[in-house]
Design an enzyme around this catalytic site. Structure first.
Site, PDB file in Angstrom:
ATOM      1  N   ASN A  13       0.878  -1.181   0.000  1.00 40.40           N
ATOM      2  CA  ASN A  13       0.000   0.000   0.000  1.00 40.40           C
ATOM      3  C   ASN A  13       0.911   1.226   0.000  1.00 40.40           C
ATOM      4  O   ASN A  13       1.517   1.547   1.017  1.00 40.40           O
ATOM      5  CB  ASN A  13      -0.893  -0.036   1.252  1.00 40.40           C
ATOM      6  CG  ASN A  13      -1.703   1.227   1.417  1.00 40.40           C
ATOM      7  OD1 ASN A  13      -1.761   2.063   0.513  1.00 40.40           O
ATOM      8  ND2 ASN A  13      -2.339   1.369   2.576  1.00 40.40           N
ATOM      9  N   TRP A  14       0.983   1.873  -1.142  1.00 44.38           N
ATOM     10  CA  TRP A  14       1.910   3.007  -1.263  1.00 44.38           C
ATOM     11  C   TRP A  14       1.372   4.274  -0.605  1.00 44.38           C
ATOM     12  O   TRP A  14       2.069   5.280  -0.520  1.00 44.38           O
ATOM     13  CB  TRP A  14       2.221   3.264  -2.746  1.00 44.38           C
ATOM     14  CG  TRP A  14       3.271   2.342  -3.302  1.00 44.38           C
ATOM     15  CD1 TRP A  14       3.657   1.136  -2.774  1.00 44.38           C
ATOM     16  CD2 TRP A  14       4.072   2.553  -4.469  1.00 44.38           C
ATOM     17  NE1 TRP A  14       4.641   0.576  -3.554  1.00 44.38           N
ATOM     18  CE2 TRP A  14       4.914   1.437  -4.604  1.00 44.38           C
ATOM     19  CE3 TRP A  14       4.141   3.562  -5.415  1.00 44.38           C
ATOM     20  CZ2 TRP A  14       5.833   1.303  -5.647  1.00 44.38           C
ATOM     21  CZ3 TRP A  14       5.050   3.437  -6.466  1.00 44.38           C
ATOM     22  CH2 TRP A  14       5.886   2.322  -6.566  1.00 44.38           C
ATOM     23  N   LYS A  15       0.093   4.240  -0.209  1.00 42.53           N
ATOM     24  CA  LYS A  15      -0.537   5.416   0.402  1.00 42.53           C
ATOM     25  C   LYS A  15      -0.324   6.644  -0.507  1.00 42.53           C
ATOM     26  O   LYS A  15      -0.322   6.485  -1.732  1.00 42.53           O
ATOM     27  CB  LYS A  15       0.003   5.617   1.822  1.00 42.53           C
ATOM     28  CG  LYS A  15      -0.103   4.320   2.638  1.00 42.53           C
ATOM     29  CD  LYS A  15       0.163   4.480   4.094  1.00 42.53           C
ATOM     30  CE  LYS A  15       0.010   3.131   4.778  1.00 42.53           C
ATOM     31  NZ  LYS A  15       0.197   3.204   6.229  1.00 42.53           N
ATOM     32  N   HIS A 100      -9.241   1.137   5.260  1.00 44.59           N
ATOM     33  CA  HIS A 100      -7.946   1.301   5.922  1.00 44.59           C
ATOM     34  C   HIS A 100      -8.134   2.252   7.107  1.00 44.59           C
ATOM     35  O   HIS A 100      -8.925   3.203   7.029  1.00 44.59           O
ATOM     36  CB  HIS A 100      -6.920   1.867   4.932  1.00 44.59           C
ATOM     37  CG  HIS A 100      -5.525   1.820   5.471  1.00 44.59           C
ATOM     38  ND1 HIS A 100      -5.072   2.727   6.404  1.00 44.59           N
ATOM     39  CD2 HIS A 100      -4.506   0.956   5.255  1.00 44.59           C
ATOM     40  CE1 HIS A 100      -3.820   2.421   6.725  1.00 44.59           C
ATOM     41  NE2 HIS A 100      -3.459   1.346   6.043  1.00 44.59           N
ATOM     42  N   GLU A 102      -6.468   4.626   8.139  1.00 43.01           N
ATOM     43  CA  GLU A 102      -6.236   6.035   7.817  1.00 43.01           C
ATOM     44  C   GLU A 102      -7.473   6.656   7.178  1.00 43.01           C
ATOM     45  O   GLU A 102      -7.751   7.843   7.383  1.00 43.01           O
ATOM     46  CB  GLU A 102      -4.990   6.161   6.914  1.00 43.01           C
ATOM     47  CG  GLU A 102      -3.721   5.944   7.724  1.00 43.01           C
ATOM     48  CD  GLU A 102      -2.555   5.358   6.932  1.00 43.01           C
ATOM     49  OE1 GLU A 102      -2.584   5.368   5.690  1.00 43.01           O
ATOM     50  OE2 GLU A 102      -1.612   4.865   7.593  1.00 43.01           O
ATOM     51  N   GLU A 170      -4.714  -4.891  10.714  1.00 43.89           N
ATOM     52  CA  GLU A 170      -3.660  -3.890  10.897  1.00 43.89           C
ATOM     53  C   GLU A 170      -3.889  -3.155  12.218  1.00 43.89           C
ATOM     54  O   GLU A 170      -4.734  -2.236  12.278  1.00 43.89           O
ATOM     55  CB  GLU A 170      -3.687  -2.869   9.753  1.00 43.89           C
ATOM     56  CG  GLU A 170      -3.416  -3.472   8.392  1.00 43.89           C
ATOM     57  CD  GLU A 170      -2.887  -2.428   7.412  1.00 43.89           C
ATOM     58  OE1 GLU A 170      -1.822  -2.667   6.837  1.00 43.89           O
ATOM     59  OE2 GLU A 170      -3.520  -1.373   7.240  1.00 43.89           O
ATOM     60  N   GLY A 176       3.332   2.206  10.681  1.00 40.62           N
ATOM     61  CA  GLY A 176       4.333   3.257  10.521  1.00 40.62           C
ATOM     62  C   GLY A 176       5.121   3.583  11.777  1.00 40.62           C
ATOM     63  O   GLY A 176       5.798   4.607  11.844  1.00 40.62           O
ATOM     64  N   SER A 215       4.063  -2.198  10.136  1.00 37.29           N
ATOM     65  CA  SER A 215       5.516  -2.290  10.328  1.00 37.29           C
ATOM     66  C   SER A 215       6.119  -3.633   9.909  1.00 37.29           C
ATOM     67  O   SER A 215       7.065  -4.117  10.539  1.00 37.29           O
ATOM     68  CB  SER A 215       5.887  -1.966  11.781  1.00 37.29           C
ATOM     69  OG  SER A 215       5.555  -0.627  12.078  1.00 37.29           O
ATOM     70  N   GLY A 237       5.239   1.422   4.317  1.00 35.38           N
ATOM     71  CA  GLY A 237       6.549   2.005   4.034  1.00 35.38           C
ATOM     72  C   GLY A 237       7.523   1.088   3.312  1.00 35.38           C
ATOM     73  O   GLY A 237       8.185   1.512   2.352  1.00 35.38           O
TER      74      GLY A 237
HETATM   75  P1  13P Z   1       3.528   0.318   7.488  1.00 33.85           P
HETATM   76  O1  13P Z   1       3.987  -0.962   6.859  1.00 33.85           O
HETATM   77  O2  13P Z   1       4.233   1.530   6.971  1.00 33.85           O
HETATM   78  O3  13P Z   1       3.510   0.223   8.986  1.00 33.85           O
HETATM   79  O4  13P Z   1       1.992   0.539   7.040  1.00 33.85           O
HETATM   80  C1  13P Z   1       1.109  -0.515   7.144  1.00 33.85           C
HETATM   81  C2  13P Z   1      -0.128  -0.155   6.434  1.00 33.85           C
HETATM   82  O5  13P Z   1      -0.874   0.715   6.872  1.00 33.85           O
HETATM   83  C3  13P Z   1      -0.431  -0.850   5.182  1.00 33.85           C
HETATM   84  O6  13P Z   1      -1.746  -0.628   4.770  1.00 33.85           O
END
Ligand code: 13P
Length: 253
Positions: A13-15, A100, A102, A170, A176, A215, A237
């Site tokens: 997931n590149w966000k 998600h 976020e 998650e 993150g 993470s 990330g």
């Molecule tokens: P990280 O791997 O950066 O912790 O993010 C996880 C995530 O939210 C994937 O959707």
């Protein structure tokens, strides 16, 4: 009878990261995957919407599928700035992430809306990756399983199948932050999710893929992917750089 183990999925997931120049990471990942030979897992990248069409073209004939990070629940209409699942399908996306944390936090998305988005994905012929996870406060209160159970109940509909839906666990506090739950904690939550899926969908529940996210990096991937009922990863990330993402995929090689 033991159900057939689902083929794992390693999804990036590149966000809100990456531009056209990031195609070099895609190319580099493709080269590494080709060298690796037979792949026992599926590989997916969900870049920002602006890159989907270009990435689909660039990954044709490779082992990399392209997906999206969100969709609207409607097929079309007056929804400025939104993108319909049908539009994602039209440009070649195969999956879409919905719910998600976020988006649940930044856009006030609740489980009911997440379910309608997942249903939109199904309507368009996409596989929905439905995310669930507790906040740190909820974890500290000991309500992790209660929260996840409620999110699953609200986010999943009766027409959901192991083919059209993937679950991603998650923990919000692990996203993150570099912090991860212990493998024992992951096992506990994934077992609870599996149990819920079987209660709701019968035998089919055993075939849903349940990804772990938060993470994940090359250094912890083997341990986390080795946990029972973990059928892949949703990576933030560490999916941005081909080397790191391939390092995670390597847990299955
Ligand atoms: P990280 O791997 O950066 O912790 O993010 C996880 C995530 O939210 C994937 O959707």
């Amino acid at each position: 009878m033991a159900a057939k183990k689902p083929k794992p999925l390693v999804a990036g997931n590149w966000k809100m990261n990456g531009g056209k120049a990031s195609a070099r990471e895609l190319k580099s990942l493709d080269t590494k995957l080709k060298k690796a030979g037979r792949l026992p897992c599926e590989v997916l990248i969900c870049p920002p919407a602006t890159l989907i069409e270009g990435f689909v073209a660039k990954t044709r004939g490779t082992k990399i599928a392209i997906g999206a990070q969100d969709c609207h629940s409607r097929e079309n209409g007056a929804h400025t700035g939104d993108i319909a699942a049908e539009m994602l399908k039209d440009v070649g996306a195969k999956y879409v992430i919905v719910g998600h944390s976020e988006r649940r936090a930044d856009h006030d998305e609740d489980s009911k809306l997440v379910r309608t988005k997942a249903e939109a994905a199904h309507r368009a012929g996409l596989t929905a990756i439905v995310c669930v996870g507790e906040t740190e406060a909820e974890r500290d209160q000991g309500s992790t399983l209660k929260v996840i159970s409620a999110q699953l109940k609200g986010s999943l509909g009766d027409t959901f199948t192991a083919k059209n839906t993937v679950i991603a666990y998650e923990p919000v506090w692990a996203i993150g932050t570099g912090r991860t739950p212990t493998p024992q904690d992951v096992a506990k939550v994934h077992a609870a999710i599996r149990k819920r899926l079987i209660t709701r969908f019968g035998d089919e529940g055993a075939s849903f893929r349940i990804l772990y996210g938060g993470s994940v990096k090359p250094s912890n991937a083997v341990e986390l992917m080795g946990v029972e009922n973990v059928n892949g990863a949703l990576v933030g990330g560490a999916s941005l750089k081909a080397e790191d993402f391939f390092g995670i995929i390597s847990a299955y090689l």
